[in-house]
Scaffold this active site. Structure first.
Site, short mmCIF file in Angstrom:
data_model
loop_
_atom_site.label_atom_id
_atom_site.label_comp_id
_atom_site.label_asym_id
_atom_site.label_seq_id
_atom_site.Cartn_x
_atom_site.Cartn_y
_atom_site.Cartn_z
N ALA A 122 0.87 -1.19 0.00
CA ALA A 122 0.00 0.00 0.00
C ALA A 122 0.90 1.23 0.00
O ALA A 122 2.07 1.16 0.39
CB ALA A 122 -0.86 -0.01 1.26
N GLU A 173 -0.84 -9.26 -1.14
CA GLU A 173 -2.29 -9.47 -1.04
C GLU A 173 -2.96 -9.42 -2.41
O GLU A 173 -3.89 -10.17 -2.69
CB GLU A 173 -2.89 -8.45 -0.08
N GLU A 196 3.98 -5.61 7.15
CA GLU A 196 3.17 -4.62 7.85
C GLU A 196 3.55 -4.46 9.33
O GLU A 196 3.53 -3.36 9.86
CB GLU A 196 1.69 -4.96 7.74
#
Ligand code: T1G
Length: 654
Positions: free
Chosen positions: A67, A109, A129
């Site tokens: 992200a 993901e 993460e």
């Protein structure tokens, strides 16, 4: 025919397959534009009867680096990453991930939402993460265990460990590894899968976990996670994937991700992430070419020098280790070989790697054998006369373009530079022991250091896999300056009423692995004592001075190695010693100080405040280039908990 789905996502149709390329430099982060583009590409493929399926790949050396961390804390545009991943997985046509490089966090993901995954040998897959204080937020904790099993998935999610292509294949995370044309292979895979129902990882059953293996892994992970919230949550989410539906798991995962993302630990770890990347940026070095370094000479093969030699060998350099005598050089070589042997025994290094390193190592009892070194690092006894004389000798031995670096912790490198005919080639490379393990290197920019010499030092530190932080010249540079302020305030607290064990407990509860007095005992008290005695003649009498440590040293209490310091060490176990308490009480009485109870909150506040105040001084004197550099030094050199961001971040100064 080229299709544009967004500024960062384009496509072309090959053999009835839509090949979608994500091109969002520098790491193909899943920004809003990228998410919108990829979402639209899936819609386009689904709607076009001439398209049999989709290949998703990344431009450059990264598949998708995760992200876009820069979007955190800002309003997020749809589609959110979980919506995108679910959309990919729901596609009725095969979607194949051609993993050309790092597929991390949201990048993995996205790959897990695809129906088939083919990796190139350059692929790196992981869920990092937790290193940012969060958990995966787009299905990683729920889909990965469905492919790799609960124990392996939990270990990856809770540690952030990346796996290479082969391990990913063995774990079932990818279906193929190819050294052929990756996209062509993926296009062919779409053809082979077209017509069959897509294999959706979210629909796979979760194999029951080996409870004993899970508990063993979990205990190890949590022991290292000390004080961090995210690892335990990652373990919980992966473990529970087998006890509920995918939908239920995704809801819990997303809620947990949002809670952690907005919490203090994640904000601190995001600060550290960007701080590490900012540290390498030094004004004035844009376009400055580092000097080519292939051979590194190291003078002094004691604990530090042999560690630096191993780090240089690990970094691929040719190393010439030099001592003042052949015997000392042989002992130094033995130390280096012993470190390599330990690395082989621990599995960190294989026999071939050991041989390759030793083939690049020579040791010598003659400084003259350093004549061809491109860089010489001295790691001899920290005495100004010794180092000055050494630099004068090296100055005459090495080539004019060779760089001379000092590993000194406290001495003034400008004095060493002034002893040479070319002071511009002198720089500081202050390693932290053990030098082959500790990431931090303070790169000391001396008064006369030339820009290309500074750039060379930074480039070498980076090639060694270190975290270089530039420091100006002051006693103790950045780290030891702050640490001295920390020690001073800790001793003030003793006089005011606190005890070593109370101060250590407060700082360990804050997140330090060890409190200050335990650290002082571990490091040994004699060096600081010698420095205090050197400074005694010039110390400002108005300055508050605490004598307790002097009393300890006078009593021969030099720390853990001596069996006694701030604590006693019966059977090596750190134990509160009433003798020390008595020494502290006597010191208070001598200064007519009436001791008062000092709570942990005040202890932490005063110690953090002392570090931040010293950090302000270093910034004002331009010793540190930026406050976040100070945070990096304390985190990577002195055990400051990363999930607190560093002393300047904790004080709201960076
Ligand atoms: N977002 C934004 N910027 C990033 C970024 C990211 N994910 N990763 C790197 N950058 C910037 C970095 O700041 C630097 O910027 C430049 O890219 C090059 O980085 C929902 C929520 C991918 C292995 O944690 O590990 O996905 O200084 O020097 O050495 O579950 O970057 O040039 O201005 O590190 O080639 C999870 C973090 C995010 C991966 C490439 N992903 N990145 O290494 O380049 S959270 C990560 C890395 C997430 C989902 C959750 C590395 C890399 P600048 P670099 P590199």
């Amino acid at each position: 025919m080229s299709l544009t789905f967004s500024a960062t996502v384009t496509g072309s149709v090959t053999d009835g397959v839509l090949v979608v390329t994500i091109d969002n430099p520098p790491v193909n982060a899943a920004s809003a534009d990228m998410r919108q583009g990829l979402f639209a590409a899936i819609d386009h493929a689904a709607a076009d009867s001439g398209i049999a399926g989709v290949v998703v790949t990344g431009a450059g050396k990264t598949f998708v680096g995760g992200a876009d961390i820069r979007e955190f804390g800002k309003p997020m545009a749809e589609p959110l990453l979980p919506q995108l991943v679910n959309h990919i997985e729901a596609c009725d046509k095969p979607v194949v991930a051609a993993i050309n490089g790092a597929a991390l966090g949201g990048g993995l993901e996205i790959a897990l939402g695809c129906h088939h995954r083919i990796a190139s040998p350059a692929a790196k897959l992981g869920l990092p993460e937790v290193k940012l204080g969060i958990v995966p937020g787009a299905g990683g904790t729920q889909r990965l265990p469905r492919l790799a099993g609960i124990v392996a998935a939990a270990e990856m999610a809770a540690t952030g460990r990346m796996v290479g292509a082969d391990e990913a294949l063995a774990l079932g995370i990818v279906d193929e590894v190819t050294t052929d044309d990756l996209v062509a292979k993926a296009v062919a895979a779409v053809g082979a899968l077209a017509g069959d129902p897509p294999r959706r990882s979210g629909e796979l059953a979760v194999q029951a976990a080996d409870a004993e293996a899970f508990d063993k892994m979990s205990a190890k992970v949590l022991a290292r996670a000390r004080g961090q919230d995210a690892p335990a949550e990652a373990l919980r989410l992966v473990r529970s994937a087998g006890e509920r539906t995918l939908a239920e798991g995704l809801v819990d995962e997303r809620a947990t991700f949002i809670r952690l993302r907005d919490a203090d630990q994640a904000k601190a770890l995001r600060h550290v992430f960007f701080a590490e990347r900012a540290a390498a940026k030094v004004d004035g070095l844009e376009g400055v070419e580092p000097r080519p370094i292939r051979t590194i000479g190291i003078v002094g093969l004691g604990l530090m020098g042999s560690g630096i030699a191993v780090a240089a060998l690990d970094g691929g350099y040719t190393v010439i280790g030099a001592e003042m005598t052949a015997e000392a050089a042989e002992k130094g070589r033995e130390r280096i070989v012993a470190v390599l042997d330990r690395n082989v025994a621990s599995g960190r290094l294989d026999a071939d790697g050991r041989e390759k390193r030793l083939a690049r190592l020579t040791t010598s009892g003659r400084l003259e054998d350093l004549a061809d070194a491109d860089l010489v690092i001295e790691a001899v006894f920290d005495d100004l006369a010794v180092k000055t004389e050494l630099f004068q000798r090296l100055d005459a031995i090495v080539r004019p373009d060779a760089v001379l670096a000092t590993n000194t912790s406290y001495l003034d490198p400008d004095v060493l530079a002034a002893a040479t005919t070319r002071p511009e080639r002198v720089v500081g490379l202050h390693f932290f022991s053990p030098a082959n393990i500790m990431r931090l290197v303070e790169v000391v920019n001396c008064a006369r250091t030339a820009p290309d010499v500074l750039a060379t030092a930074l480039a070498v530190a980076k090639k060694l896999g270190k975290l270089p932080v530039v420091s100006g010249v002051t006693e103790g540079f950045i780290g030891n300056s702050i640490f001295s302020a920390y020690r001073r305030e800790a001793e003030f607290l003793l006089e005011d009423g606190a005890l070593p064990q109370e101060i250590d407990a407060a700082m360990e509860a804050y997140g330090f692995a060890m409190g200050p007095f335990a650290v002082f005992d571990l490091a040994g008290l004699e060096i600081a004592w010698a420095r205090r005695k050197r400074q005694a003649g010039t110390r400002d009498p108005a300055e508050r001075y605490v004598e307790i440590a002097d009393r300890l040293c006078e009593a021969g209490r030099f720390g853990q190695k001596a069996g006694r310091g701030w604590y006693a060490y019966p059977d090596g176990k750190r134990t509160v010693d009433p003798e020390v308490t008595a020494l502290i009480e006597a010191a208070r009485t001598k200064k007519s100080i009436v001791a008062r109870r000092i709570e942990a909150e005040e202890i932490v506040s005063r110690l953090l405040g002392a570090m931040a105040a010293e950090g302000d001084r270093l910034l004002a004197n331009k010793i540190a280039l930026r406050a976040s550099d100070i945070d990096l030094v304390l985190i990577n050199g002195y055990g400051f908990p990363a999930h607190r961001g560093g002393p300047m971040f904790a004080a709201g100064r960076s």
